[in-house]
Design an enzyme around this catalytic site. Sequence first.
Site, PDB file in Angstrom:
ATOM      1  N   LEU A  17       0.827  -1.219   0.000  1.00  0.00           N
ATOM      2  CA  LEU A  17       0.000   0.000   0.000  1.00  0.00           C
ATOM      3  C   LEU A  17       0.860   1.267   0.000  1.00  0.00           C
ATOM      4  O   LEU A  17       0.696   2.151  -0.839  1.00  0.00           O
ATOM      5  CB  LEU A  17      -0.902  -0.043   1.250  1.00  0.00           C
ATOM      6  CG  LEU A  17      -1.612   1.236   1.666  1.00  0.00           C
ATOM      7  CD1 LEU A  17      -2.670   1.623   0.654  1.00  0.00           C
ATOM      8  CD2 LEU A  17      -2.239   1.059   3.055  1.00  0.00           C
ATOM      9  N   TYR A 141       3.681  -6.485  17.387  1.00  0.00           N
ATOM     10  CA  TYR A 141       4.002  -5.558  16.292  1.00  0.00           C
ATOM     11  C   TYR A 141       4.581  -4.258  16.846  1.00  0.00           C
ATOM     12  O   TYR A 141       5.605  -3.756  16.362  1.00  0.00           O
ATOM     13  CB  TYR A 141       2.708  -5.294  15.527  1.00  0.00           C
ATOM     14  CG  TYR A 141       2.747  -4.258  14.440  1.00  0.00           C
ATOM     15  CD1 TYR A 141       3.236  -4.564  13.166  1.00  0.00           C
ATOM     16  CD2 TYR A 141       2.227  -2.977  14.658  1.00  0.00           C
ATOM     17  CE1 TYR A 141       3.228  -3.611  12.146  1.00  0.00           C
ATOM     18  CE2 TYR A 141       2.215  -2.024  13.638  1.00  0.00           C
ATOM     19  CZ  TYR A 141       2.712  -2.347  12.392  1.00  0.00           C
ATOM     20  OH  TYR A 141       2.690  -1.403  11.392  1.00  0.00           O
ATOM     21  N   PRO A 168       3.462   7.132  10.615  1.00  0.00           N
ATOM     22  CA  PRO A 168       2.161   7.452  10.025  1.00  0.00           C
ATOM     23  C   PRO A 168       1.013   6.932  10.894  1.00  0.00           C
ATOM     24  O   PRO A 168       1.165   5.957  11.632  1.00  0.00           O
ATOM     25  CB  PRO A 168       2.164   6.703   8.678  1.00  0.00           C
ATOM     26  CG  PRO A 168       3.499   6.034   8.572  1.00  0.00           C
ATOM     27  CD  PRO A 168       4.092   6.000   9.952  1.00  0.00           C
TER      28      PRO A 168
END
Length: 319
Positions: A17, A141, A168
Site C-alpha cells: 500500500l 508488532y 504514520p
Amino acid sequence: MADTQKKMILVTGGSGLVGHGIRLAAEAEPHEDEEFYFATSKDADLRDLEQTRALFAKVKPTHVIHLAARVGGLFANMNYKVEFLRENLLINDCVLQAAHEAGIDKVVSCLSTCIFPDKTTYPIDETMVHNGPPHRSNEGYALAKRLIDTANRCYNEQHGRHFTSVIPTNVFGPHDNYNLQNGHVLPALIHRAYNCKQSGEDFVIWGTGSPLRQFIYSKDLGKLFLWVLREYHESDPIILSVGEEDEVSIKQAAETVLSAIGFEGNVVQDTTKADGQFKKTASNAKLCALNPDFEFTPFEQAIQESVDWFVANYETARK
Ligand code: NAP
Ligand code: GDP
C-alpha cells in the site's frame, strides 16, 4: 555508463500500500538525480540476513526507504502476535544491519501510531514512543516497531549513521490489503460494503464504532515520505498525520465508505468484536512546522478514490 551522482533509492516493501503511494509520488514529480528500486518479497526474504545482503549488493542503493513488514489490522495483530513480533524484529534487524554494512547513510523506516503507549496524555507526540506499554492487542508488532527507533539511535551514536523513521497514522488507498478478516478497518469495510451492495445483506460494523482514528491517504503519505527522504535530517522520528481535528470515529468512517459505494441497506453492529485501542490521537505540529505548505487530500475524496480503485480492480485486488 552509470551516473555516479545519481541517488539509488531502495524501497523495501515496494509492492504494498505505502510502496505504491511512494511510486505515484516519485512518478508525479520525478527528480533527475533519483532512481528507485521497489523491492518485493520475491527479490529477497528480508527475514534472512544473507538474502538481505544479496539484495543490497544487487541494487547498490545510496538511500533506503524501509517499508517491508508483517502488516495487518487489529484482528490479524490479535491472532498472530508471535509472527508480528518475530517477523518484524528479523526484517528490521536485517535491513538496518545490511544498510550499515553497505555504508548507507540515510535509511527512512516506517513506524506506526499504534506503537505509542495505550495509557497516555493526548495529543501524542514524537517524544512519547517509549513512555509505557502499547495496547495489548498489538504489542508484538508495536514493540518490534519501537525497536527501530532504538536501533536508529544506536547506529547513529556508534557509527554516525543518519537512520531515521516516520510515524504514520492508519493508512488507506489503492493496493491496500482488502482481506475481510486480516485487513485494516477501511479496506475491510470497503470490501464488505461492496459485497453487501451486491447481495443486499445487512452491512456489519465490527465493535462499537466509537473508537477514533486519524486516517492518512497513501498518495499523501507517498509525497511526505519523499519529503522526509530529501529534506528531513533528524534521527528522531516524525509523525505523518492529518490534524487532530480530522480524527473520525469508526462509525463515521464506515458511513463515508457506504456513501462512496452507494450502499443504502441496513447497517448493524457486531459488538462481540473487539474495539482495540480507543484512540491514538497524534499531533502533527512537528510536520506542520517543518512542512507548512503541505495539503492533505480531503477524507471523502480519498475514500471515493479508494472505493473506485477497489471496484475497478476487484478481480486482482489483494483480498
Ligand atoms: P503491505 O501493503 O502489507 O505491504 C507489505 C510489504 O512488505 C509488501 O511489499 C511485502 O512484499 C513486503 N514484505 C512483507 N514481508 C516481507 C519479507 N519477509 N521480505 C521482504 N518483503 C516483505 O503494508 P503497508 O500497509 O504498505 O505497510 C508498509 C509500512 O507502513 C509497514 O512498515 C507498516 O508497518 C507501515 N504502516 C502501515 C500502516 C497501515 O495502516 N497500513 C499504518 C502505519 C504504518 P510482498 O508484496 O512481496 O508480499
Ligand atoms: P488499529 O487502528 O490498529 O486498531 O487497526 P484497524 O485498522 O484494524 O482498526 C480497528 C478498529 O476498527 C477497531 O475499533 C475495530 O473494532 C474497528 N472495525 C470495525 N469493523 C472492522 C473490520 O471489518 N475490520 C477491522 N480490522 N476493524 C474493524
